[in-house]
Design a protein around this motif. Sequence first.
Motif, mmCIF file in Angstrom:
data_model
loop_
_atom_site.group_PDB
_atom_site.id
_atom_site.type_symbol
_atom_site.label_atom_id
_atom_site.label_comp_id
_atom_site.label_asym_id
_atom_site.label_seq_id
_atom_site.Cartn_x
_atom_site.Cartn_y
_atom_site.Cartn_z
ATOM 1 N N PHE A 255 0.828 -1.199 0.000
ATOM 2 C CA PHE A 255 0.000 0.000 0.000
ATOM 3 C C PHE A 255 0.869 1.258 0.000
ATOM 4 C CE2 PHE A 255 -2.606 -3.271 1.899
ATOM 5 C CZ PHE A 255 -3.833 -3.096 1.250
ATOM 6 N N ASP A 256 0.451 2.204 -0.836
ATOM 7 C CA ASP A 256 1.068 3.527 -0.807
ATOM 8 C C ASP A 256 0.052 4.470 -0.168
ATOM 9 O OD1 ASP A 256 2.728 5.778 -1.427
ATOM 10 O OD2 ASP A 256 1.326 6.221 -3.034
ATOM 11 N N ILE A 257 0.421 5.086 0.914
ATOM 12 C CA ILE A 257 -0.520 5.948 1.634
ATOM 13 C C ILE A 257 0.024 7.367 1.657
ATOM 14 C CG2 ILE A 257 -1.655 6.414 3.832
ATOM 15 C CD1 ILE A 257 -1.562 3.454 4.428
ATOM 16 N N LEU A 258 -0.794 8.296 1.154
ATOM 17 C CA LEU A 258 -0.489 9.719 1.258
ATOM 18 C C LEU A 258 -1.329 10.264 2.405
ATOM 19 C CD1 LEU A 258 -0.543 10.757 -2.519
ATOM 20 C CD2 LEU A 258 1.453 10.452 -1.071
ATOM 21 N N ASN A 259 -0.666 10.589 3.495
ATOM 22 C CA ASN A 259 -1.380 11.118 4.644
ATOM 23 C C ASN A 259 -1.810 12.558 4.389
ATOM 24 O OD1 ASN A 259 -1.145 8.754 6.280
ATOM 25 N ND2 ASN A 259 1.011 9.277 6.604
ATOM 26 N N VAL A 260 -2.569 13.083 5.317
ATOM 27 C CA VAL A 260 -3.097 14.443 5.155
ATOM 28 C C VAL A 260 -1.980 15.471 4.928
ATOM 29 C CG1 VAL A 260 -4.361 16.300 6.309
ATOM 30 C CG2 VAL A 260 -5.203 13.938 6.434
ATOM 31 N N PRO A 261 -0.859 15.447 5.682
ATOM 32 C CA PRO A 261 0.225 16.409 5.382
ATOM 33 C C PRO A 261 0.783 16.254 3.964
ATOM 34 C CG PRO A 261 0.540 15.431 7.554
ATOM 35 C CD PRO A 261 -0.555 14.658 6.900
ATOM 36 N N ASP A 262 0.857 15.003 3.473
ATOM 37 C CA ASP A 262 1.326 14.780 2.103
ATOM 38 C C ASP A 262 0.379 15.419 1.101
ATOM 39 O OD1 ASP A 262 3.573 13.166 2.774
ATOM 40 O OD2 ASP A 262 2.229 11.481 3.143
ATOM 41 N N LYS A 263 -0.917 15.257 1.320
ATOM 42 C CA LYS A 263 -1.899 15.800 0.395
ATOM 43 C C LYS A 263 -1.887 17.326 0.395
ATOM 44 C CE LYS A 263 -5.788 13.853 -0.239
ATOM 45 N NZ LYS A 263 -7.181 13.380 -0.050
ATOM 46 N N ILE A 264 -1.705 17.908 1.573
ATOM 47 C CA ILE A 264 -1.608 19.370 1.652
ATOM 48 C C ILE A 264 -0.358 19.859 0.929
ATOM 49 C CG2 ILE A 264 -1.284 21.311 3.237
ATOM 50 C CD1 ILE A 264 -3.000 19.792 5.275
ATOM 51 N N ALA A 265 0.762 19.150 1.097
ATOM 52 C CA ALA A 265 2.005 19.514 0.407
ATOM 53 C C ALA A 265 1.843 19.416 -1.097
ATOM 54 C CB ALA A 265 3.145 18.618 0.878
ATOM 55 N N ASP A 266 1.118 18.401 -1.580
ATOM 56 C CA ASP A 266 0.917 18.242 -3.017
ATOM 57 C C ASP A 266 0.188 19.439 -3.618
ATOM 58 O OD1 ASP A 266 2.143 15.774 -3.006
ATOM 59 O OD2 ASP A 266 0.275 14.641 -2.797
ATOM 60 N N ILE A 267 -0.716 20.029 -2.866
ATOM 61 C CA ILE A 267 -1.467 21.185 -3.366
ATOM 62 C C ILE A 267 -0.644 22.465 -3.295
ATOM 63 C CG2 ILE A 267 -3.474 22.679 -2.941
ATOM 64 C CD1 ILE A 267 -4.294 20.086 -4.185
ATOM 65 N N PHE A 268 0.045 22.672 -2.167
ATOM 66 C CA PHE A 268 0.647 23.981 -1.909
ATOM 67 C C PHE A 268 2.137 24.078 -2.266
ATOM 68 C CE2 PHE A 268 -3.083 23.973 0.894
ATOM 69 C CZ PHE A 268 -3.679 25.148 0.462
ATOM 70 N N ALA A 269 2.858 22.960 -2.298
ATOM 71 C CA ALA A 269 4.286 23.026 -2.650
ATOM 72 C C ALA A 269 4.510 23.572 -4.061
ATOM 73 C CB ALA A 269 4.942 21.658 -2.483
ATOM 74 N N PRO A 270 3.749 23.117 -5.090
ATOM 75 C CA PRO A 270 3.930 23.720 -6.424
ATOM 76 C C PRO A 270 3.636 25.213 -6.434
ATOM 77 C CG PRO A 270 2.735 21.646 -6.597
ATOM 78 C CD PRO A 270 2.800 21.990 -5.142
ATOM 79 N N LEU A 271 2.634 25.640 -5.663
ATOM 80 C CA LEU A 271 2.323 27.073 -5.594
ATOM 81 C C LEU A 271 3.485 27.847 -4.976
ATOM 82 C CD1 LEU A 271 -1.394 26.879 -4.372
ATOM 83 C CD2 LEU A 271 -0.577 27.350 -6.690
ATOM 84 N N ALA A 272 4.113 27.260 -3.962
ATOM 85 C CA ALA A 272 5.271 27.908 -3.335
ATOM 86 C C ALA A 272 6.427 28.023 -4.326
ATOM 87 C CB ALA A 272 5.702 27.109 -2.102
ATOM 88 N N TRP A 273 6.655 26.959 -5.114
ATOM 89 C CA TRP A 273 7.697 27.013 -6.147
ATOM 90 C C TRP A 273 7.409 28.123 -7.156
ATOM 91 C CZ3 TRP A 273 12.401 24.959 -6.938
ATOM 92 C CH2 TRP A 273 12.799 23.887 -6.129
ATOM 93 N N ILE A 274 6.155 28.275 -7.548
ATOM 94 C CA ILE A 274 5.783 29.310 -8.519
ATOM 95 C C ILE A 274 6.062 30.696 -7.953
ATOM 96 C CG2 ILE A 274 3.824 30.388 -9.698
ATOM 97 C CD1 ILE A 274 2.637 27.534 -9.946
ATOM 98 N N VAL A 275 5.690 30.932 -6.700
ATOM 99 C CA VAL A 275 5.924 32.234 -6.057
ATOM 100 C C VAL A 275 7.423 32.532 -5.995
ATOM 101 C CG1 VAL A 275 5.738 33.507 -3.893
ATOM 102 C CG2 VAL A 275 3.786 32.196 -4.732
ATOM 103 N N VAL A 276 8.216 31.535 -5.602
ATOM 104 C CA VAL A 276 9.671 31.719 -5.519
ATOM 105 C C VAL A 276 10.254 32.056 -6.888
ATOM 106 C CG1 VAL A 276 11.860 30.543 -5.084
ATOM 107 C CG2 VAL A 276 9.959 30.285 -3.475
ATOM 108 N N LEU A 277 9.827 31.329 -7.917
ATOM 109 C CA LEU A 277 10.364 31.561 -9.265
ATOM 110 C C LEU A 277 9.960 32.927 -9.799
ATOM 111 C CD1 LEU A 277 9.785 28.003 -10.755
ATOM 112 C CD2 LEU A 277 11.988 29.105 -10.371
ATOM 113 N N PHE A 278 8.715 33.354 -9.522
ATOM 114 C CA PHE A 278 8.307 34.696 -9.913
ATOM 115 C C PHE A 278 9.165 35.741 -9.198
ATOM 116 C CE2 PHE A 278 4.236 33.189 -11.711
ATOM 117 C CZ PHE A 278 4.181 34.013 -12.832
ATOM 118 N N GLY A 279 9.468 35.480 -7.932
ATOM 119 C CA GLY A 279 10.326 36.392 -7.192
ATOM 120 C C GLY A 279 11.728 36.462 -7.769
#
Length: 291
Positions: A255-279
């Motif tokens: 079984f591969d389990i993505l816990n709640v922190p993993d799921k939150i990271a999947d949504i917001f980590a790419p957004l953080a990368w985008i903000v950093v790159l725009f900066g």
Amino acid sequence: MRASLLFINKSFWKSLFNVLFSFGIPAVFICASCLSWNLFGGTISSVLVFPSVSYISIVFISLVVIPTIIFEYRTSNILRRIEDAGNKKISFIWAMSIFFGLLFIANYFFNCAVGTLCMFNNFQVHIMWDTANYGAVFYTLILTIILCTTIGITIGINAKSLIFIQVFGISFILISVFLAYWIIPVQLLTAEPNYNAIRFISYLWPLKYISNLFTQSWLQTASFNIFHVSPFDFGSSYASSLWVVYPDDSQKTFFDILNVPDKIADIFAPLAWIVVLFGVNYAFYKYQRRT
């Protein structure tokens, strides 16, 4: 804008390099990835690889094609010539955004069709299309386009040579083959603890989160998404199963389990990368204005 669109469209299709890296190489890679697991006698389903590798064409266009075009436009002073001809620079930029936006979307589903044809005899691929969370698929697609093009633009406006662009782009793609699970599904890494180091390192790689989102969006079937939850449901974990068949015909489920922190990271980590790159891009822009 119409004239700019016609110019961009004509110059894009005239280049064999653009066509090859936008359609040819990604399609070959998808076929190889989806068919390779069939050589192992059905040890795992190729459907597990499909979501992660489905967006590879976006990465090729963003990290190889777009930076090359930007570099060529920079060195040929094409934007200055467009302004001298009485056209607005912003109109040309909007035309490029529209052209490549449509190209990304069409290319993504073209490659999904290619992957599906490779697995046409696999009944699970038909179930995947019937049960996919298309809202999550489109969200992830748009997020992927923004993230990858931001990386590509950063390269294109700062690179000093075409060789650097191509070496960087190909190197990024080769690393993503492993850290974004384009060949080895994350479920297999869970099943084989000796390879878990790759999984831990992948947390530093932006495309790892994109692959997770596409996996959660496409594999909504009960066979893989045990809890049948959306990527945006932060109250529940995502769990998928992997059947491994051993040489003695015995089977074991991992079984591969993505816990709640993993799921939150999947949504917001790419957004953080985008903000950093725009900066980073804005900082380079201000620096160039001062110098």
